[in-house]
Write an enzyme that holds these catalytic residues in place. Sequence first.
Site, PDB file in Angstrom:
ATOM      1  N   HIS A  65      22.689  79.194  31.908  1.00 23.10           N
ATOM      2  CA  HIS A  65      23.699  80.013  31.203  1.00 23.10           C
ATOM      3  C   HIS A  65      25.033  79.273  31.106  1.00 23.10           C
ATOM      4  CE1 HIS A  65      20.919  83.425  31.991  1.00 23.10           C
ATOM      5  NE2 HIS A  65      20.768  82.805  33.145  1.00 23.10           N
ATOM      6  N   SER A 121      42.456  61.006  15.742  1.00 25.51           N
ATOM      7  CA  SER A 121      42.974  62.021  14.833  1.00 25.51           C
ATOM      8  C   SER A 121      44.167  61.429  14.090  1.00 25.51           C
ATOM      9  CB  SER A 121      43.418  63.243  15.644  1.00 25.51           C
ATOM     10  OG  SER A 121      44.378  63.983  14.930  1.00 25.51           O
ATOM     11  N   LYS A 131      44.042  62.164  20.674  1.00 24.50           N
ATOM     12  CA  LYS A 131      42.647  62.525  20.472  1.00 24.50           C
ATOM     13  C   LYS A 131      41.702  61.342  20.457  1.00 24.50           C
ATOM     14  CE  LYS A 131      41.076  66.027  19.786  1.00 24.50           C
ATOM     15  NZ  LYS A 131      41.037  66.898  18.602  1.00 24.50           N
ATOM     16  N   GLU A 155      28.702  64.450  17.377  1.00 27.58           N
ATOM     17  CA  GLU A 155      28.965  65.602  16.504  1.00 27.58           C
ATOM     18  C   GLU A 155      28.219  65.479  15.178  1.00 27.58           C
ATOM     19  OE1 GLU A 155      33.245  67.436  16.833  1.00 27.58           O
ATOM     20  OE2 GLU A 155      33.376  65.273  16.986  1.00 27.58           O
TER      21      GLU A 155
END
Length: 491
Positions: A162, A283, A289, A296
């Site tokens: 979980h 970024s 970043k 991804e």
Amino acid sequence: MSKSKDTSKLWGGRFNEATDSFVQRFTASVQFDARMADQDIQGSLAHADMLCAIGVLSSSELEEIQQGLTQVKREIDEGSFNWSIELEDVHMNIEARLTALIGSTGKKLHTGRSRNDQVATDIRLHLRSAIDSIARELTRLQEGTIALAAAHSTTIMPGFTHLQTAQPVSFGHHLLAWNEMLERDYGRLMDCRRRMNQSPLGAAALAGTTYPIDRYQTSAALGFDRPTENSLDSVSDRDFAVEFCSFAALLMTHLSRISEELILWTSAQFNFVELPDRFCTGSSIMPQKKNPDVPELVRGKVGRVNGHLVALLTLMKSQPLAYNKDNQEDKEPLFDTVDTVMDCLRAFADMIPAIKPRTNEMHEAARRGFSTATDLADYLVGRGLPFRDAHEVVGKAVAHGVATGLDLAEMELTTLQEFCPDIGKDVFDVLTLEGSIAARDHLGGTAPAQVAAAGSRAMERLQQRKASSEQPSGNNEPDKGQANRSDFRVD
Ligand code: ARG
């Protein structure tokens, strides 16, 4: 619509007006099936050989065809081949060029075959070659995963259920779980290869042909295991494409799960691993970043691969036997699936060995979240408590830990004894993370010795696979056509 009779078509005999120019473009497939040119030529060479062996072509005609096809291949490889939409597809482009080069002998090549068995053969050859490339990349990814696991059989991290801290496991154990998913994917890919490696050549349009063809000869020449059984099925079957895409969808699902974990783990909140800069991007506005773009994108690409599987299933649904033009729609989803899977595997096979685990952070995270609570319950069972009572006792101790900010291992013995007087000072052996993982010492468990042995077995399987795939059945030439024809232009 042009009304002038067009005699340039290889099938133009019964037509009285030229094809509408839009229809020509709408029905053509050369824009995407030119990628099967190598396989089309291989198939034609095998077919011509066989026609000569049964006396349909003389040896000098065979030689002319062989030389002509070699020239065609050269032109295609060099990029000087003039692909034409008017010639509809890869098959007719090549045949027309052959005839232009060698004259009327070229027109004999299509004796006893149809584009229906020709295209079915080409796709199988093309996909088989792609499967072999994918198998190699998948093996490389597994190799990197297992090697990293072998180095981390004692590196402790929290295991989750979980997405909540559950029990400590080793990082190596987690990596070997990834490998199991990939191992099953490899098995499915090989199943697909085995079932598809049959030659449909000789089925002709749908019913077979009146010539005394030798289908065993062409099948063997093309590296197939055997010819297909039924001519109707041979030209209509695209199960192999569906099967390949379902393999691909499940592989991509696995890669997306791995991606998701990497994305979580590289976040500042988890901070479990670091990906080398070369697999990340920054970024344009936020200078701090470092984004995990590779995982991804892989996660995102599952969408198109699943889409292609559904496209192919829908393409085949309710199609009557035998060949229908619908089947031309099989190629783009199939080819894009091949390219996507190859790219994702390549990215992963390069990236996984380069993952840098932050072992201290992982260990710290495993210490938080009461990950050894089950060990305490098991300890109490050893002291004679029924498991349910032990569960209750430990639950209370955890509640005390939540209230006081202490882990179970940080509590005083006397505090623990308030929850159960049977607890002795040996309890601290089982409350350590190291003790916890070492105690799960059975096949499939996370004890370091088990993980090390599992890693060795996995590597052994891989080495056996590599040794046997050095002589796989069928033609194993690398797929040169794949993705190299992006410069393809039709006139
Ligand atoms: N381009 C076609 C395909 O991909 C080749 C077979 C065409 N056969 C036919 N009878 N029109 O399916």
